[in-house]
Design a protein around this motif. Structure first.
Motif, PDB file in Angstrom:
ATOM      1  N   ILE A 768       0.818  -1.216   0.000  1.00 13.52           N
ATOM      2  CA  ILE A 768       0.000   0.000   0.000  1.00 13.52           C
ATOM      3  C   ILE A 768       0.853   1.268   0.000  1.00 13.52           C
ATOM      4  CG2 ILE A 768      -1.843  -1.216   1.194  1.00 13.52           C
ATOM      5  CD1 ILE A 768      -1.115   0.389   3.714  1.00 13.52           C
ATOM      6  N   GLY A 769       2.173   1.142   0.164  1.00 10.51           N
ATOM      7  CA  GLY A 769       3.045   2.308   0.116  1.00 10.51           C
ATOM      8  C   GLY A 769       3.006   3.170   1.357  1.00 10.51           C
ATOM      9  N   HIS A 770       2.627   2.605   2.495  1.00 15.68           N
ATOM     10  CA  HIS A 770       2.605   3.319   3.772  1.00 15.68           C
ATOM     11  C   HIS A 770       3.054   2.357   4.875  1.00 15.68           C
ATOM     12  CE1 HIS A 770       0.233   6.934   2.498  1.00 15.68           C
ATOM     13  NE2 HIS A 770      -0.140   6.099   1.542  1.00 15.68           N
ATOM     14  N   SER A 771       3.529   2.912   5.969  1.00 12.01           N
ATOM     15  CA  SER A 771       3.875   2.079   7.118  1.00 12.01           C
ATOM     16  C   SER A 771       2.614   1.670   7.865  1.00 12.01           C
ATOM     17  CB  SER A 771       4.827   2.815   8.071  1.00 12.01           C
ATOM     18  OG  SER A 771       6.117   2.904   7.517  1.00 12.01           O
ATOM     19  N   ILE A 772       2.645   0.453   8.379  1.00 13.21           N
ATOM     20  CA  ILE A 772       1.558  -0.093   9.193  1.00 13.21           C
ATOM     21  C   ILE A 772       2.145  -0.473  10.545  1.00 13.21           C
ATOM     22  CG2 ILE A 772      -0.226  -1.876   9.388  1.00 13.21           C
ATOM     23  CD1 ILE A 772      -0.042  -2.242   6.360  1.00 13.21           C
ATOM     24  N   ALA A 773       1.386  -0.257  11.587  1.00 14.71           N
ATOM     25  CA  ALA A 773       1.852  -0.627  12.927  1.00 14.71           C
ATOM     26  C   ALA A 773       0.716  -1.256  13.711  1.00 14.71           C
ATOM     27  CB  ALA A 773       2.386   0.596  13.675  1.00 14.71           C
ATOM     28  N   TYR A 774       1.092  -2.076  14.674  1.00  8.30           N
ATOM     29  CA  TYR A 774       0.158  -2.505  15.709  1.00  8.30           C
ATOM     30  C   TYR A 774       0.301  -1.551  16.885  1.00  8.30           C
ATOM     31  CZ  TYR A 774      -0.457  -7.139  13.586  1.00  8.30           C
ATOM     32  OH  TYR A 774      -0.765  -8.173  12.756  1.00  8.30           O
ATOM     33  N   ALA A 775      -0.805  -1.286  17.581  1.00  9.97           N
ATOM     34  CA  ALA A 775      -0.761  -0.433  18.759  1.00  9.97           C
ATOM     35  C   ALA A 775      -1.836  -0.872  19.741  1.00  9.97           C
ATOM     36  CB  ALA A 775      -0.953   1.036  18.393  1.00  9.97           C
ATOM     37  N   TRP A 776      -1.498  -0.844  21.018  1.00 11.58           N
ATOM     38  CA  TRP A 776      -2.486  -1.051  22.072  1.00 11.58           C
ATOM     39  C   TRP A 776      -3.185   0.269  22.330  1.00 11.58           C
ATOM     40  CZ3 TRP A 776      -4.417  -5.431  23.851  1.00 11.58           C
ATOM     41  CH2 TRP A 776      -3.706  -6.609  23.620  1.00 11.58           C
ATOM     42  N   LEU A 777      -4.520   0.271  22.123  1.00  8.41           N
ATOM     43  CA  LEU A 777      -5.314   1.498  22.189  1.00  8.41           C
ATOM     44  C   LEU A 777      -6.555   1.270  23.043  1.00  8.41           C
ATOM     45  CD1 LEU A 777      -5.112   2.539  18.418  1.00  8.41           C
ATOM     46  CD2 LEU A 777      -3.887   3.593  20.328  1.00  8.41           C
ATOM     47  N   PRO A 778      -7.182   2.336  23.524  1.00 14.06           N
ATOM     48  CA  PRO A 778      -8.426   2.179  24.283  1.00 14.06           C
ATOM     49  C   PRO A 778      -9.457   1.376  23.494  1.00 14.06           C
ATOM     50  CG  PRO A 778      -7.630   4.425  24.450  1.00 14.06           C
ATOM     51  CD  PRO A 778      -6.755   3.749  23.438  1.00 14.06           C
ATOM     52  N   ALA A 779     -10.218   0.546  24.210  1.00  9.70           N
ATOM     53  CA  ALA A 779     -11.188  -0.336  23.556  1.00  9.70           C
ATOM     54  C   ALA A 779     -12.226   0.438  22.754  1.00  9.70           C
ATOM     55  CB  ALA A 779     -11.864  -1.214  24.598  1.00  9.70           C
ATOM     56  N   ALA A 780     -12.455   1.689  23.138  1.00  8.33           N
ATOM     57  CA  ALA A 780     -13.442   2.503  22.417  1.00  8.33           C
ATOM     58  C   ALA A 780     -12.943   2.965  21.059  1.00  8.33           C
ATOM     59  CB  ALA A 780     -13.825   3.717  23.260  1.00  8.33           C
ATOM     60  N   THR A 781     -11.658   2.808  20.795  1.00  5.24           N
ATOM     61  CA  THR A 781     -11.107   3.217  19.505  1.00  5.24           C
ATOM     62  C   THR A 781     -11.610   2.284  18.404  1.00  5.24           C
ATOM     63  OG1 THR A 781      -9.103   3.889  20.682  1.00  5.24           O
ATOM     64  CG2 THR A 781      -8.981   3.777  18.290  1.00  5.24           C
ATOM     65  N   VAL A 782     -12.049   2.863  17.294  1.00  6.36           N
ATOM     66  CA  VAL A 782     -12.613   2.062  16.206  1.00  6.36           C
ATOM     67  C   VAL A 782     -11.944   2.434  14.889  1.00  6.36           C
ATOM     68  CG1 VAL A 782     -14.845   1.796  17.356  1.00  6.36           C
ATOM     69  CG2 VAL A 782     -14.469   3.732  15.804  1.00  6.36           C
ATOM     70  N   PRO A 783     -12.029   1.554  13.892  1.00  6.42           N
ATOM     71  CA  PRO A 783     -11.481   1.889  12.575  1.00  6.42           C
ATOM     72  C   PRO A 783     -12.012   3.218  12.064  1.00  6.42           C
ATOM     73  CG  PRO A 783     -12.030  -0.427  12.659  1.00  6.42           C
ATOM     74  CD  PRO A 783     -12.544   0.169  13.934  1.00  6.42           C
ATOM     75  N   GLY A 784     -11.105   3.999  11.512  1.00  8.24           N
ATOM     76  CA  GLY A 784     -11.435   5.332  11.037  1.00  8.24           C
ATOM     77  C   GLY A 784     -11.011   6.427  11.984  1.00  8.24           C
TER      78      GLY A 784
END
Length: 815
Positions: A768-784
């Protein structure tokens, strides 16, 4: 019900902390023994300078340090404080160190430690002895400070004594009593003290003591210099005898130095001298009550004094008036050593623990002993984390000596040791060398990171317009743009990956299935030829490992695991009736991953069996031949492409590589390395245990609940999952907005301007030509949702993305 009898060997800061933590949980029949007096026992605690800097690249070690500061701050001692929160200040005199302090500030944010980067004048305002003209800036952590180790030990011992614990001085442990494979007590000159549990917290004596019960504790006692100046005029009247210090503890890591006040004098610690490993046999006969304090070697300290006066000009009116070379424990990887002896139940160790982490290690050890698992993930400190090669005397000495040298060095995440390399190589190693492989190291294995032979391919792709973003100096270390070409080519054509270092066990016998069902979360009672992704949990329901299990026969399974800790876990749970055998087959086998759209076209002509999608389905195993070579093929793909992991025994390895390489010429096959592999697995949403998730995380939080079958019979951790609350944080994929944004892991992530999580792993996606990362985030965080990641002081914007980012319908794998 009577609680177990516990004997702790060592009444230093670890032993006293353990006694307090164990008795506070209701186990009060605790005896603590020490060969020396109480509590200046003659070990490392007796002379420890007490500087507590909490921020560490390891989340676990940071948590241990934070707990230690909080606990010590609350302790009461008649002579005064056990912890003085004067704060910590680390200064940079080089651009490289200033950049590294930005990285450290990111760790502090990620792990919840208060900290701030300062300009030189701000540093001098905090610590007036510092010459602001000599530094580029600093990092200030206000909750760091000084631990008074002997007071902290005595205060915790008093708390434990009030609950029933006993402390006995001048009790050298001569032996460990065993009965029926269990510890039964300890032997001293005064007789045998019975025990159900023995914890060795003997400091640098611990390795020698453990040898008496056949246990290797990989640590090296190392001498380290500490000196005190005469009176410093600039400190006159600043401190009292009671408070001792008011300036922040100070680190000048560019010159391997640290500093603290001793009322009107300055204490100086120095790591810049050559390693000084200590032969304990020379200490055992010493008559002094302080064997851990060796004679000061002034010639080794001369460079330290010169550099100290440069940074702190006020020292110029004084001189070094006293000093010693104090003994501390160093390990091959710099982490502590915790856990229970696998072959002597009830014998535990808590070793190579500095004052900084002492109460935290004690808490985790007490939880482990009493509850079955600690609340903090401790895989980095586990006694059995080391491969066999790392348990040899030479390996322990050389790597622990390197750990001493590198205490204050700037270490890149992909910087590996230079000593004792080439110890474990796959059968393909000569071919990889011919292709110009650049090797990383892991578990003693040489692992190709990229191949210089693919430089021409990289240039060809550039010419075709494929983007190859430039990297900054730091992220560009131990990296090559060739890895982008290797990842891209895997998606477009076909590549061969050396998967030999993947740990493999054979679990067989009439009880094999029952054992695996009890220890793992998924259902493994499937047909011969099935391959299943599953998890192993601890008693708290945390993910202690993830496995790929292939059923190769009714009573024989091949298990793809993560390393020695898994072998240890299986070993501890083997039935006593001999119905299960466990073998580590890694060294006697090898594996090549062949993946990409052209993989079937490349491999099918070599095999008489049907390798079509219908003939050989996804997540199935097949024992067959490629040419004349017997192989086990598993249709799994950690990179998310059509293909197989192809296993054979080591003697066929070189021939297997050549066979596949020759067959691949017509399909433009390449060899590809670990960096490309990592970026491809992140594109596909495949987690890496130990990096993306650990025993700290429940399966649902890590996005792995699909591998849990709650309907099956009881398994380890099931009860905890049934009682678990919804997770507060979950693991998410994020995609960076800028094509040039790069992170390496452990960076803080901000949501609505506030630090809300941290990055675990990351990679540049050539797809896709961009960096991707995993991150631990608040459960309320959603795609977008929009987030920001701070990398070396720069905030990069990113978007939480649905998973997997690439090929969400899995069509590329199921061709």
């Amino acid at each position: 019900m009577a609680h177990p009898k516990v004997v702790v060997i060592g009444a230093g800061i670890v032993g006293t902390s353990l006694a307090d933590e164990i008795t506070s949980r209701g186990w009060t029949d605790v005896t603590v023994l020490d060969r020396g007096p109480l509590f200046a026992t003659g070990g490392s605690t007796s002379h420890a300078p007490g500087l507590v800097f909490q921020t560490n690249s390891s989340k676990t070690m940071t948590e241990f340090a934070r707990y230690t500061t909080e606990k010590f701050l609350a302790l009461d001692h008649p002579e005064g404080w056990a912890f003085n929160p004067v704060g910590g200040l680390e200064v940079a005199t080089t651009p490289q160190r200033w950049r590294d302090l930005h990285r450290k500030a990111g760790w502090a944010q990620s792990w919840g430690i208060e900290g701030r980067l300062l300009e030189p004048a701000e540093c001098a305002a905090l610590h007036p002895l510092v010459d602001a003209d000599r530094i580029l800036g600093g990092f200030h952590t206000p909750t760091d400070g000084l631990a008074k180790a002997l007071r902290a030990a005595a205060a915790q011992a008093r708390l434990a004594t009030a609950r029933g614990a006993r402390f006995r001085a001048h009790q050298e442990v001569l032996g460990i009593v065993q009965r029926g494979g269990r510890v039964a007590g300890v032997e001293t000159a005064d007789g045998i003290i019975e025990a159900d549990i023995v914890v060795c917290a003997a400091g640098f004596w611990g390795a020698e003591l453990a040898k008496r019960v056949g246990l290797v504790v990989p640590l090296v006692p190392m001498a380290h210099q500490y000196a005190k100046t005469g009176r410093i005029a600039a400190l006159d009247g600043r401190n009292s005898a009671l408070n001792e210090a008011s300036l922040p503890i100070l680190r000048h890591q560019d010159q391997d130095l640290y500093f603290r006040e001793h009322r009107d004098r300055i204490g100086i610690g120095y790591y810049g001298h050559n390693p000084m490993p200590v032969d304990l046999s020379t200490l055992a006969t010493a008559s002094t009550e302080m064997p851990s304090m060796l004679a000061f070697t002034e010639e080794d300290f001369a460079p330290a004094w010169r550099e100290s006066m440069e940074l702190l000009p006020a020292l110029g009116d004084s001189k070094v008036e006293e000093g010693f070379n104090g003994i501390f424990s160093f390990t091959p990887d710099g982490f502590s050593i915790m856990g229970e002896h696998r072959d002597l139940e009830g014998f535990w160790v808590a070793e190579a623990v500095w004052v900084t982490h002492s109460a935290g290690v004690a808490k985790a050890t007490a939880e482990w002993i009493i509850d079955g698992a600690p609340q903090t993930d401790v895989h980095e400190c586990d006694l059995y984390r080391f491969e066999d090669v790392a348990r040899s005397d030479r390996f322990i000495l050389e790597t622990s000596s390197q750990a001493f040298v590198e205490v204050y060095d700037i270490i890149h995440p992909h910087q590996y040791r230079t000593a004792l390399r080439g110890l474990r190589t796959s059968p393909f190693y000569p071919q990889q060398q011919q292709l110009g492989a650049y090797f990383f190291e892991g578990g003693g294995w040489e692992r190709p990171a990229w191949y210089e032979a693919n430089a021409e391919l990289a240039q060809r792709l550039r010419d075709q317009g494929v983007p190859f973003p430039e990297r900054d100096e730091w992220s560009g270390n131990f990296w090559s743009p060739i890895s982008i070409a290797e990842a891209r080519w895997t998606r477009e054509r076909v590549a061969m990956y050396d998967m030999t270092p993947l740990t493999r066990y054979e679990i067989a016998g009439s009880g094999a299935l029952e054992l695996l069902q009890r220890l793992t979360t998924n259902n493994l009672d499937k047909s011969v030829g099935s391959v299943t992704y599953t998890l192993m949990l601890d008693e708290n329901g945390g993910v202690r490992s993830d496995l790929t299990v292939a059923r190769l026969a009714p009573e024989r399974f091949q298990v793809g695991a993560n390393g020695p800790l898994d072998f240890d876990w299986f070993s501890r749970h083997l039935p006593d009736d001999g119905s299960v055998t466990l073998r580590d087959i890694t060294g006697g086998t090898c594996c090549i991953g062949v993946w990409g759209p052209a993989a079937r076209d490349m491999v099918q002509p070599l095999c008489s069996d049907d390798l079509s999608h219908q003939g050989f389905k996804y997540f199935r195993a097949l024992q067959t031949y490629l040419g004349a070579i017997p192989v086990t093929m598993m249709r799994v793909s950690y990179v998310g492409e059509l293909g197989w992991e192809i296993y054979t025994t080591a003697e066929y390895g070189s021939a297997l590589w050549d066979l596949l390489w020759t067959a691949g010429h017509a399909h433009e096959v390449i060899a590809a390395g670990r960096i490309a592999f990592n970026s491809l697995r992140i594109e596909k949403g495949y987690r890496g245990w130990g990096t993306d998730m650990t025993a700290e995380h429940l399966p649902a939080a890590a996005g792995l609940d699909f591998a849990v079958r709650m309907a099956k019979d009881d398994f380890v951790g099931k009860k905890a999952l049934e009682q678990a609350r919804p997770p507060a944080k979950i693991l998410r994929s994020i995609v960076f907005d800028s094509p040039t944004a790069v992170v390496l892991g452990k960076e803080p992530v901000y949501v609505d301007g506030a630090c809300a999580g941290y990055v675990t792993s990351a990679g540049y996606s050539a797809t896709i030509g961009h960096s991707i990362a995993y991150a631990w985030l608040p459960a309320a965080t959603v795609p977008g949702d929009a987030v920001e990641v701070e990398y070396l002081g720069t905030r990069y914007t990113a978007i939480v993305h649905t998973e997997p980012v690439v090929d969400p319908d899995m069509s590329r794998i199921r061709r």
